[in-house]
Every structure is written in structure tokens, then in C-alpha cells.
Design a protein around this motif. Sequence first.
Motif, mmCIF file in Angstrom:
data_model
loop_
_atom_site.group_PDB
_atom_site.id
_atom_site.type_symbol
_atom_site.label_atom_id
_atom_site.label_comp_id
_atom_site.label_asym_id
_atom_site.label_seq_id
_atom_site.Cartn_x
_atom_site.Cartn_y
_atom_site.Cartn_z
ATOM 1 N N ARG A 1 -9.936 10.267 -2.084
ATOM 2 C CA ARG A 1 -9.787 8.752 -2.164
ATOM 3 C C ARG A 1 -8.342 8.349 -2.720
ATOM 4 O O ARG A 1 -8.162 7.484 -2.440
ATOM 5 N N LEU A 2 -8.150 9.181 -3.872
ATOM 6 C CA LEU A 2 -6.946 8.814 -4.644
ATOM 7 C C LEU A 2 -5.645 9.241 -3.638
ATOM 8 O O LEU A 2 -4.787 8.345 -3.826
ATOM 9 N N PRO B 1 -4.977 1.060 -8.434
ATOM 10 C CA PRO B 1 -3.995 1.892 -7.668
ATOM 11 C C PRO B 1 -2.363 1.519 -7.740
ATOM 12 O O PRO B 1 -1.391 2.357 -7.110
ATOM 13 N N GLU B 2 -2.139 0.096 -7.764
ATOM 14 C CA GLU B 2 -0.714 -0.030 -7.618
ATOM 15 C C GLU B 2 0.074 0.678 -8.986
ATOM 16 O O GLU B 2 1.254 1.034 -8.779
ATOM 17 N N ASP C 1 -4.928 6.136 -1.762
ATOM 18 C CA ASP C 1 -4.259 5.183 -2.589
ATOM 19 C C ASP C 1 -2.828 5.212 -2.033
ATOM 20 O O ASP C 1 -2.016 4.201 -2.234
ATOM 21 N N SER D 1 -3.178 4.392 -15.829
ATOM 22 C CA SER D 1 -3.470 5.289 -14.943
ATOM 23 C C SER D 1 -4.457 6.229 -15.063
ATOM 24 O O SER D 1 -5.254 6.623 -14.131
ATOM 25 N N ARG E 1 0.748 -1.299 -0.040
ATOM 26 C CA ARG E 1 0.105 0.064 -0.020
ATOM 27 C C ARG E 1 0.930 1.138 0.059
ATOM 28 O O ARG E 1 1.966 1.450 0.641
ATOM 29 N N LEU F 1 -1.002 3.231 -10.526
ATOM 30 C CA LEU F 1 -1.001 4.837 -10.381
ATOM 31 C C LEU F 1 0.258 5.142 -9.312
ATOM 32 O O LEU F 1 0.826 5.973 -9.633
ATOM 33 N N ARG F 2 0.418 4.239 -8.158
ATOM 34 C CA ARG F 2 1.562 4.443 -7.464
ATOM 35 C C ARG F 2 3.055 4.287 -8.088
ATOM 36 O O ARG F 2 3.892 5.117 -7.751
ATOM 37 N N TYR G 1 -7.860 4.538 -14.510
ATOM 38 C CA TYR G 1 -7.917 4.207 -13.113
ATOM 39 C C TYR G 1 -8.682 5.603 -12.455
ATOM 40 O O TYR G 1 -9.560 5.622 -11.988
ATOM 41 N N GLN H 1 -12.363 6.837 -10.950
ATOM 42 C CA GLN H 1 -12.782 7.191 -9.842
ATOM 43 C C GLN H 1 -13.857 8.473 -9.781
ATOM 44 O O GLN H 1 -14.814 8.649 -8.889
#
Length: 279
Positions: free
Chosen positions: A42-43, A214-215, A46, A266, A11, A217-218, A269, A273
Amino acid sequence: MQENVASESGRGTVPTGRSSSLVPFLFGVAQRPELPGTVLTRLLGDFGLTEAAARALLLRMRQEGKLESVRRGRGVGYRLTGEYGRRFDRIRQGAGDPQPTWTGSFHALVYRVPESRRAFRDGLRRAAVHLGYGLLQQGVLVNLQDRSGELDLLAEPPEDVRVFVARLEMSEPDAARAALLAWDLDDLADLYAGHVRTLDAAVRAQPTPPEPGPETLRRYAELLRAPMVDTLRAPRLPATLLPPDWPLPALWQAIQRLQQVFAGPSVAYVAGQVDAATP
């Protein structure tokens, strides 16, 4: 230096004090001038921020003039503003920003600030650097353009501060040597070359787009934020004043290669959202 945004559990986590740079990154991925507060919260979650921490971050950025809020029915939307808004626009212009030509002189700010006014001096220097000035030597800032009118600190400086607006005429070879010092171009070139190596290695390790989520995006943020922010440090100078093999164009190409892999999923995603939060 790139920022760690992944914890051992997978995370995302963001070190304290660095999370504010995520907000303009998320605006860039969303490709929207405005985002709902619920979506930003919310983002940011993440990346490991709790809802309370995300809301506190947005409030602090609004108080600092980096965000402005707009009431949308029962909700709130946010827009980048102030210096963050200007930096965001500069990043979006990117490599398309045309190079100027050497006209024979630098615009200069020559200042004398007593040590008792250190806070004013540091604030002036920081604001000037954000506007593209380089520090040629202590007390002398140079730029191709006269942007002194955009320095709010010069509107009412302390009585014991002296600031002079001048022109520094130079031959082109001397101007190139001055630029090397004023903007630390050798160190900047090493930084950009390192970013190119890192981004290209990431693309080799992930040659096809990953799944939206999310992974992804990170990982995109981990790879892209530092290089994109560092492009803001590049002065707008004629090519003749830059070092040989100046690596900024190569960095923009490496960024484009990275975007071909990570931008699509990305964006998808983040768009999902936004759509989920839209009535």
C-alpha cells in the motif's frame, strides 16, 4: 543526485530500478523491524507503484537476499536482511558511531585478478566498498579493520586469482593523503555540503510540520533518501585523517533539522497504515 518521486499529477512515481531503496526508507519511517506485506504494498502505491509492481519488487528483493518473509497467519511479514539489513543498522547508528584512532597502519587487501575474471574483480571491489574499504590504487583496497573474513568471494576464489592480506604502515600525514585518494574525500565533502544546502533550503521553505499523508511521505523520501544513503559512503576514519571542515557532522545536523519537520507527520501516516492493517 536526488531521485524524483513526484509526477505532474502529484502522485508519486519512482524511476525503474530505484524503487528498492524505498523499502528500507519505509522501514525507517515505520520504526519497526517487521512490516506486513499488505502495508508495504500500500505504501509503495503512494509512490506510484501498482499493486502488481510492488509485489514483484518485494519478491525480487527477497530472491536477492535483501528481504526475508515471515508467515503471519494468513498474511506475510517482511524484514530487511543481508546487506540491506546491515546498511539499515549502520544508518540507524548514524552520527553516534564513535570515531576510531589512528594506530599507524591500514589493513590492506592486495589482489591480482586477470581481465578474464573481470566479474569477480568488480564483485570483490563492490563487496569490499560496502564493508568500508577504499580503493587506494588498482589492486589495493585499504581499511582500518581487517574485514576480509566477511568477503564471501574470498572463500573460494578462482585458481588464477591472487589475494594477499597485508598491513600498510604509514605516518599520519601520509595516511591522511592516502585516505583522501582511497575514499575520494574531496568529492565526498562536496556531495555532503550540497546535501546540507538542499536540506536547509527545504526546512526554510517548510518551517513547520505539514499534515500527515502520502504527499508528506513522498516529500520526506525525496529529501531524505539520497543524503541518508550517501552517509554510508563515509569511511570510519580518525578525525586527523579527514579533510579540514569535514561536512559529515553538519550533514547529520541538517538531517536532524529536516526530521524535526517531516518525521513526525510521516511516522504518523505510516503508523496509521500499519494500524489499519492490524486485526
